[in-house]
Design an enzyme around this catalytic site. Sequence first.
Site, PDB file in Angstrom:
ATOM      1  N   TYR A  77      -8.388  54.550   2.894  1.00 31.97           N
ATOM      2  CA  TYR A  77      -9.366  53.885   3.713  1.00 31.97           C
ATOM      3  C   TYR A  77      -9.352  54.761   5.053  1.00 31.97           C
ATOM      4  CZ  TYR A  77      -7.945  49.779   0.838  1.00 31.97           C
ATOM      5  OH  TYR A  77      -7.854  48.562  -0.329  1.00 31.97           O
ATOM      6  N   PHE A  88      -5.020  51.282  -2.235  1.00 33.79           N
ATOM      7  CA  PHE A  88      -5.625  50.146  -2.153  1.00 33.79           C
ATOM      8  C   PHE A  88      -4.924  49.325  -1.133  1.00 33.79           C
ATOM      9  CE2 PHE A  88      -7.092  51.083  -6.460  1.00 33.79           C
ATOM     10  CZ  PHE A  88      -8.338  50.946  -6.219  1.00 33.79           C
ATOM     11  N   HIS A 201     -14.220  49.369 -11.205  1.00 37.19           N
ATOM     12  CA  HIS A 201     -13.472  49.300  -9.760  1.00 37.19           C
ATOM     13  C   HIS A 201     -13.548  47.733  -9.437  1.00 37.19           C
ATOM     14  CE1 HIS A 201     -12.717  50.536  -5.864  1.00 37.19           C
ATOM     15  NE2 HIS A 201     -12.373  51.507  -6.102  1.00 37.19           N
TER      16      HIS A 201
END
Length: 233
Positions: A77, A88, A201
Amino acid sequence: MPADQLQSANPADWAVAPGWQALVEDFFASATGQKLQAFLQQRLQAGAVIFPPQPLRALELTSPDAVRVVILGQDPYHGRGQAEGLAFSVQPGVALPPSLRNIFKELQRDLGAAPPPFPQPGGSLRKWAQNGVLLLNTCLTVEEAQPASHSGKGWELLTDAIIRHVSQHAQPSVFMLWGSHAQSKRPLIDAQRHLVLTANHPSPLSALRPPQPFIGCGHFSQARQWREEHRST
């Protein structure tokens, strides 16, 4: 320099479990590894804000002999305070990104498991990592607000080597490949030894679309059943 960003380009400052040490050292002794390290050092000296603070966190929390499940992401991120070095996963107290929200949604749909309470532990998947889930991004650093800014700089050779190592040496495991990028790593995995599951995804852009919608894929129950069947191996 804030604690939520990369402080050092020296791999010796990035803790890994002993079982990964030789593989990581071999990579950073290579020409590609040295070039990557020099790139990171140059970007830090230029004042770039790089995440996460510990690029090899997945290898610190999940040793090779502990791997039971592998979940592949793409790159960390790129928002401040989000990345913690696990695919994630976000740091405790950080709002859930849409993809992670969909992962929890499918987990609840598939297993009837309630998502973790917010904000503790919120979106942090550290407990998964500590219990045999290798949460590996294929690129391990990124600059603030610049997605994929460190793609193609050398990380992919290291993470491909990690995937091969798990495929060849770890106990039979479940690989969850979500999206075309993760699925491109399928040739690295011995499907005779491991269970390979594929779906779109979990991003809202693709989670409900054909050909393999993420929502409804049933990967968590399939993984649990397969792990039960292979528990003695």
